[in-house]
Write an enzyme that holds these catalytic residues in place. Sequence first.
Site: not given
Ligand code: PMM
Length: 266
Positions: A205, A245
Amino acid sequence: MMGVVNVTPDSFSDGGLWFDPERAVKHGLDLVAAGADLVDVGGESTRPGASRVDEAEELRRVVPVVRELAAAGAVVSVDTMRAAVAERAVEAGAVLVNDVSGGLADPRMVPLVAATGAAFVVMHWRGHSIDMVSRARYGDVVGEVVTELRQRFEAVVGAGVDPERIVLDPGLGFAKDAEHDLALLARLDALRALGRPLLVAASRKRFLGRVLAGGDGHLPPARERDAATAAVSAIAAREGAWAVRVHQVRPTADAVRVARAIEAAT
Ligand code: PMM
């Protein structure tokens, strides 16, 4: 470890790489082979400023990939704000619904999750990506995120979701700037005190780019932030997070292993 499979043309760090369903499935299985416990499949980018994809397109992107991965034995979560997508993904084998809006974007989401009995990630969220930057206003970011997340948790439980199936997430980068993200990571204990498992999603990020920026203020590209992501993963593991994640599993797997070894030696 939750590995990310973005079946999108436009996600901020890997948009387009796994847009083809076959490549997406292969990538998911590679993440599992590298140590991911869960594979999170999403069909809508939530990067700041992103506009929404329509429901039919999101279904078309997500459902076949979820089905194939689940059939191959992967534990699958679906990253969606839409109840219809969550429903079809659960039918196709997903066991966890990861809704970055915590059920706020679609009023049918919480009843659907309650009815299916799937696990539910409730993330701190203040509004859609198109204008979330303007919502990054806090007096006390840790206190406000904890309070808003607790309220959301209580609302979701009140609407029938089993509290034991809820995972909480501070929503790094969602209506938060770099200072907010860092302040939240410094106080994972306050988030854990909410009493539910915690998911930390720092991978690649922007706040990591800011920390790594050179004197000229140039941010390294997202794909060069995996070592920084692993550092956050080690800290999150040490602070008792339930999962991290991540886009790339291997550096995080190593970091978590080291954190665990140090823990075992204390
Ligand atoms: N960030 C992204 C996508 N999904 N899901 C959760 N639970 N928490 C997050 O911070 C989050 C998410 C941002 O996009 P990416 O898939 O490109 O990382």
